[in-house]
Scaffold this motif. Structure first.
Motif, PDB file in Angstrom:
ATOM      1  N   ASP A 124      58.984  51.466  12.680  1.00  0.00           N
ATOM      2  CA  ASP A 124      59.175  50.365  13.617  1.00  0.00           C
ATOM      3  C   ASP A 124      60.022  50.877  14.772  1.00  0.00           C
ATOM      4  OD1 ASP A 124      58.934  47.240  13.980  1.00  0.00           O
ATOM      5  OD2 ASP A 124      60.990  47.769  14.515  1.00  0.00           O
ATOM      6  N   LEU A 125      59.712  50.424  15.972  1.00  0.00           N
ATOM      7  CA  LEU A 125      60.431  50.832  17.172  1.00  0.00           C
ATOM      8  C   LEU A 125      61.053  49.625  17.854  1.00  0.00           C
ATOM      9  CD1 LEU A 125      57.824  53.228  18.893  1.00  0.00           C
ATOM     10  CD2 LEU A 125      59.521  53.808  17.140  1.00  0.00           C
ATOM     11  N   GLU A 126      62.167  49.863  18.531  1.00  0.00           N
ATOM     12  CA  GLU A 126      62.687  48.927  19.519  1.00  0.00           C
ATOM     13  C   GLU A 126      62.603  49.618  20.866  1.00  0.00           C
ATOM     14  OE1 GLU A 126      63.185  45.942  18.603  1.00  0.00           O
ATOM     15  OE2 GLU A 126      63.131  46.361  16.460  1.00  0.00           O
ATOM     16  N   THR A 127      62.235  48.861  21.905  1.00  0.00           N
ATOM     17  CA  THR A 127      61.985  49.451  23.218  1.00  0.00           C
ATOM     18  C   THR A 127      62.610  48.604  24.310  1.00  0.00           C
ATOM     19  OG1 THR A 127      59.914  48.243  23.565  1.00  0.00           O
ATOM     20  CG2 THR A 127      59.774  50.328  22.344  1.00  0.00           C
ATOM     21  N   THR A 128      62.538  49.092  25.524  1.00  0.00           N
ATOM     22  CA  THR A 128      63.068  48.348  26.666  1.00  0.00           C
ATOM     23  C   THR A 128      62.037  47.416  27.278  1.00  0.00           C
ATOM     24  OG1 THR A 128      62.450  50.128  28.176  1.00  0.00           O
ATOM     25  CG2 THR A 128      64.676  50.208  27.231  1.00  0.00           C
ATOM     26  N   GLY A 129      60.810  47.406  26.757  1.00  0.00           N
ATOM     27  CA  GLY A 129      59.778  46.539  27.296  1.00  0.00           C
ATOM     28  C   GLY A 129      58.486  46.666  26.506  1.00  0.00           C
ATOM     29  N   ILE A 168      70.684  45.327  20.835  1.00  0.00           N
ATOM     30  CA  ILE A 168      70.971  46.693  21.283  1.00  0.00           C
ATOM     31  C   ILE A 168      71.352  46.633  22.761  1.00  0.00           C
ATOM     32  CG2 ILE A 168      70.036  49.008  21.614  1.00  0.00           C
ATOM     33  CD1 ILE A 168      68.100  48.449  19.310  1.00  0.00           C
ATOM     34  N   THR A 169      72.592  47.049  23.065  1.00  0.00           N
ATOM     35  CA  THR A 169      73.074  46.983  24.450  1.00  0.00           C
ATOM     36  C   THR A 169      73.055  48.361  25.073  1.00  0.00           C
ATOM     37  OG1 THR A 169      75.371  47.346  23.804  1.00  0.00           O
ATOM     38  CG2 THR A 169      74.549  45.065  23.783  1.00  0.00           C
ATOM     39  N   THR A 170      73.210  48.373  26.396  1.00  0.00           N
ATOM     40  CA  THR A 170      73.261  49.643  27.110  1.00  0.00           C
ATOM     41  C   THR A 170      74.451  50.473  26.653  1.00  0.00           C
ATOM     42  OG1 THR A 170      72.202  48.600  29.023  1.00  0.00           O
ATOM     43  CG2 THR A 170      73.340  50.684  29.405  1.00  0.00           C
ATOM     44  N   THR A 171      75.550  49.781  26.370  1.00  0.00           N
ATOM     45  CA  THR A 171      76.754  50.488  25.924  1.00  0.00           C
ATOM     46  C   THR A 171      76.517  51.184  24.587  1.00  0.00           C
ATOM     47  OG1 THR A 171      78.128  48.839  27.045  1.00  0.00           O
ATOM     48  CG2 THR A 171      79.201  50.219  25.394  1.00  0.00           C
ATOM     49  N   MET A 172      75.790  50.525  23.681  1.00  0.00           N
ATOM     50  CA  MET A 172      75.508  51.115  22.360  1.00  0.00           C
ATOM     51  C   MET A 172      74.726  52.423  22.474  1.00  0.00           C
ATOM     52  SD  MET A 172      74.427  47.735  20.184  1.00  0.00           S
ATOM     53  CE  MET A 172      73.776  48.729  18.855  1.00  0.00           C
ATOM     54  N   LEU A 173      73.948  52.545  23.515  1.00  0.00           N
ATOM     55  CA  LEU A 173      73.070  53.711  23.643  1.00  0.00           C
ATOM     56  C   LEU A 173      73.734  54.871  24.379  1.00  0.00           C
ATOM     57  CD1 LEU A 173      69.717  51.912  24.497  1.00  0.00           C
ATOM     58  CD2 LEU A 173      70.524  52.709  22.276  1.00  0.00           C
ATOM     59  N   MET A 174      74.937  54.652  24.882  1.00  0.00           N
ATOM     60  CA  MET A 174      75.642  55.746  25.558  1.00  0.00           C
ATOM     61  C   MET A 174      75.992  56.823  24.543  1.00  0.00           C
ATOM     62  SD  MET A 174      78.161  53.605  28.129  1.00  0.00           S
ATOM     63  CE  MET A 174      78.897  55.105  28.747  1.00  0.00           C
ATOM     64  N   GLY A 175      75.589  58.016  24.787  1.00  0.00           N
ATOM     65  CA  GLY A 175      75.816  59.116  23.859  1.00  0.00           C
ATOM     66  C   GLY A 175      74.736  59.299  22.826  1.00  0.00           C
ATOM     67  N   PRO A 219      67.229  45.956  29.561  1.00  0.00           N
ATOM     68  CA  PRO A 219      67.140  44.626  30.189  1.00  0.00           C
ATOM     69  C   PRO A 219      67.895  43.574  29.375  1.00  0.00           C
ATOM     70  CG  PRO A 219      64.999  45.703  30.163  1.00  0.00           C
ATOM     71  CD  PRO A 219      65.903  46.544  29.322  1.00  0.00           C
ATOM     72  N   PRO A 220      68.473  42.585  30.054  1.00  0.00           N
ATOM     73  CA  PRO A 220      69.276  41.573  29.356  1.00  0.00           C
ATOM     74  C   PRO A 220      68.506  40.842  28.244  1.00  0.00           C
ATOM     75  CG  PRO A 220      69.658  41.462  31.714  1.00  0.00           C
ATOM     76  CD  PRO A 220      68.539  42.428  31.510  1.00  0.00           C
ATOM     77  N   PHE A 221      67.256  40.472  28.493  1.00  0.00           N
ATOM     78  CA  PHE A 221      66.538  39.708  27.468  1.00  0.00           C
ATOM     79  C   PHE A 221      66.256  40.577  26.235  1.00  0.00           C
ATOM     80  CE2 PHE A 221      63.030  41.738  29.637  1.00  0.00           C
ATOM     81  CZ  PHE A 221      62.061  41.938  28.681  1.00  0.00           C
ATOM     82  N   ILE A 222      66.118  41.903  26.406  1.00  0.00           N
ATOM     83  CA  ILE A 222      65.948  42.807  25.272  1.00  0.00           C
ATOM     84  C   ILE A 222      67.264  42.911  24.500  1.00  0.00           C
ATOM     85  CG2 ILE A 222      65.459  45.182  24.584  1.00  0.00           C
ATOM     86  CD1 ILE A 222      62.985  43.714  25.422  1.00  0.00           C
TER      87      ILE A 222
END
Length: 608
Positions: A43-48, A93-100, A84-87
């Motif tokens: 399963d994947l999560e994506t930005t769109g 999953i936030t942008t901050t979580m993906l840093m690093g 994106p905010p709605f994602i």
């Protein structure tokens, strides 16, 4: 890697037979049982929603086999941009979580290794697999081509609207009591999909879907009573051969062949790939499939023809009466003529074209010869000396017949015409092609295209009949021919032919000397009485199959008892009327070198 957990796969174990009674087939014969298949549920999560302008943010996967979880894979992925905010609201999953987090070009090789040689499973697989393929293309990683199973499509097959309002993962997880609730995070959703997969496969087991090969057609719109009959193929071997569908009274309903795998070919009859109405009807009444394993694909095709001729199955449409195939014959009498016959006889002076697929095609070939030669077209037998008071037909007045019926030609003069006709039948088609080329040119100049089409068809029928007779004649006269064809694995396919009939065949591997095998074939092969050439001692289609095999690249003649040779000036060069006329025109205009040798003779096929 999580702790190993054991799940009970209700789809593993026995499969029902056509009566609904559970049976345990031999697993060595029916394919790969689902309990032995390694699945990677991803399963994947994506930005769109599309891989063109969106990226992966998380990958979660569970590797499972036979109800046992073998491993889990989970990682966040840096998408290279903000989420994106709605994602963020949907997945958490936030942008901050993906840093690093590692980028996809670092994550993808690890996932491909994790899923190597496994069947990929996803809920709405085109979405997840589409993103993974796009990521592989962007990072220059070759896509391994794993088999893919979509649980949405499986659910549409076995879950009704009365049970669940839709086929979303959350609805199915609730219906089947999944141990994990999907929450739009990759690993949790993959774990829930594992439970849903097991439940769906459990529902499909009564439909006969118990092996990996069954999943390829699991979502086909095939009636249950047809799909359950797939067990009829369970005992069939994975080799070339012939299969016979038998009905309730043990009668043969249908005979077919497979040049690779009997089991796979017969299984295809129980899927939506089979579109023929009469075959679908046959499958519904069939109760057994009998295999006839064969050493080579050629033997399989030949045995199919023979069994069709022997049993005349009502669902086969191929020729069942080879003895009724028509030939064109030049008769043996003082003033011979052309006739359409059903039998080749040993008459002095007779010559033959064919056999033809129909009497209509044979009649066209007769018309082609009449176009080129002034041979009589009346059907009565003429005396050597014309009786007093005899009258000629209109063809004599038109200059299209020498009128032997009224003494216009004696036996010797008429024999010269017959000799040219016979030569065109057994050796050189050039006079017939020349006559039709001239006729076609005149009709085209006058824009009489329908008549030109008739002339073209006439020439084509003659060329095909002449070519077939000239190909069969030398093989029908040859008392024994041994040939060998090189196999892809370096071995040899050995074929022994007697008078155009396949008498024996065998395969030898590259480590085996074929000469002792050939000696055994010659000693044990079927005895075949000599036929009346050009008719072979077999169904004409069987001889066609043998000739096609002999003409393959890489086939060499090992030994020939008798003479196996074709006329140099023969109809074998061109059976297409347009090509034949074009070649004739080029010869007349000097635009090309002659395609045939200038002197009559024979050409001997290549030998080893």
């Amino acid at each position: 890697m999580s702790n190993v957990r054991r799940l009970r796969p209700v789809w593993a174990g026995t499969s029902p037979d056509v009566t609904g009674t559970p049976v345990q087939p031999s697993l060595d014969e029916v394919g790969t049982p689902l309990s032995d298949v390694t699945f990677v549920v991803v399963d994947l999560e994506t930005t769109g929603g599309t891989p063109v302008d969106c990226a992966i943010t998380e990958i979660g996967a569970v590797k499972v086999r036979g109800g046992e979880v073998l491993g889990e894979f989970q990682t966040l992925v840096d998408p290279g941009g903000p989420v994106p905010p709605f994602i963020q609201v949907l997945t958490g999953i936030t942008t901050t979580m993906l840093m690093g987090a590692p980028p996809i070009d670092e994550v993808l090789p690890a996932f491909l290794e994790f899923s190597r040689d496994a069947v990929l499973v996803a809920h709405n697989a085109p979405f997840d697999i589409g993103f993974l393929k796009a990521a592989a293309a962007r990072t220059a990683h070759p896509w391994p081509g794993n088999r893919v199973v979509d649980t949405v499509r499986l659910a549409r097959r076995v879950v009704t609207r009365d049970e669940a309002p839709n086929h979303k993962l959350s609805s199915l997880a609730a219906l089947f009591g999944a141990t994990v609730t999907p929450n739009h995070r990759a690993l949790s959703d993959a774990r829930a999909t594992v439970d849903v997969l097991h439940a769906l496969l459990g529902r499909m087991a009564p439909l006969g879907i118990t092996h990996l090969e069954d999943l390829a057609t699991a979502t086909d719109p095939v009636p249950g009573e047809v799909r359950r009959k797939r067990s009829l193929a369970d005992h069939l071997p994975d080799c070339p051969g012939v299969y016979l569908f038998r009905g309730p009274g043990d009668e043969v309903l249908y005979v077919g062949t497979s040049t690779t795998s009997l089991r796979r070919r017969v299984r295809s009859y129980f899927t939506s790939a089979e579109k023929r109405g009469r075959i679908q009807e046959m499958v519904r009444i069939a109760e057994r499939v009998d295999p006839v394993p064969c050493a080579t694909p050629l033997e399989a095709r030949v045995r199919e023809l023979r069994l069709i001729a022997e049993h005349a199955p009502r669902y086969n449409r191929r020729s069942r009466n080879p003895e009724r195939m028509p030939w064109v014959r030049i008769t043996s009498e003082p003033y011979p003529r052309l006739s359409v016959v059903r039998e080749v006889r040993d008459d002095d002076g007779a010559a033959y074209l064919g056999p033809f697929s129909s009497a209509g095609a044979a009649a066209l070939a007769v018309e082609a010869l009449h176009e080129a030669f002034d041979i009589r077209q009346c059907t009565r037998r003429l005396p050597v000396v014309a009786p007093a008071g005899a009258s000629a037909c209109v063809l004599a007045d038109m200059g299209r017949c020498g009128a032997p019926c009224v003494g216009g030609q004696d036996v010797a003069a008429y024999a010269e015409v017959v000799a040219r006709v016979r030569h065109a039948m057994v050796a050189d088609p050039a006079p017939v092609i020349a006559a039709h080329a001239a006729r076609l040119g005149a009709l085209v100049d006058q824009q009489r295209y329908e008549e030109a089409g008739t002339v073209r068809d006439r020439l084509g029928a003659y060329l095909r009949g002449a070519s077939r007779a000239q190909r069969m004649d030398p093989l029908a006269r040859c008392s024994e021919l041994v040939a060998a064809g090189r196999l892809p694995d370096g071995g040899w396919e050995l074929v022994l032919v007697r008078h155009g009939r396949l008498a024996a065949t065998a395969r030898v591997d590259r480590r085996t000397d074929p000469r002792p095998v050939i000696a055994t074939l010659r000693a044990t092969a079927e005895h075949v009485p000599a036929p009346v050439a050009p008719a072979p001692a077999a169904h004409p289609e069987e001889t066609d199959l043998v000739l096609a095999w002999l003409e393959q690249p890489g086939v060499r003649l090992v030994e020939v008892v008798g003479t196996f040779a074709y006329p140099v000036r023969s109809a074998l060069a061109d059976t297409d009327p347009a090509s034949a006329v074009a070649a004739h025109t080029r010869l007349l205009t000097g635009d090309a070198a002659p395609a045939r040798a200038a002197d009559p003779g024979v050409v001997v096929p290549r030998t080893a």
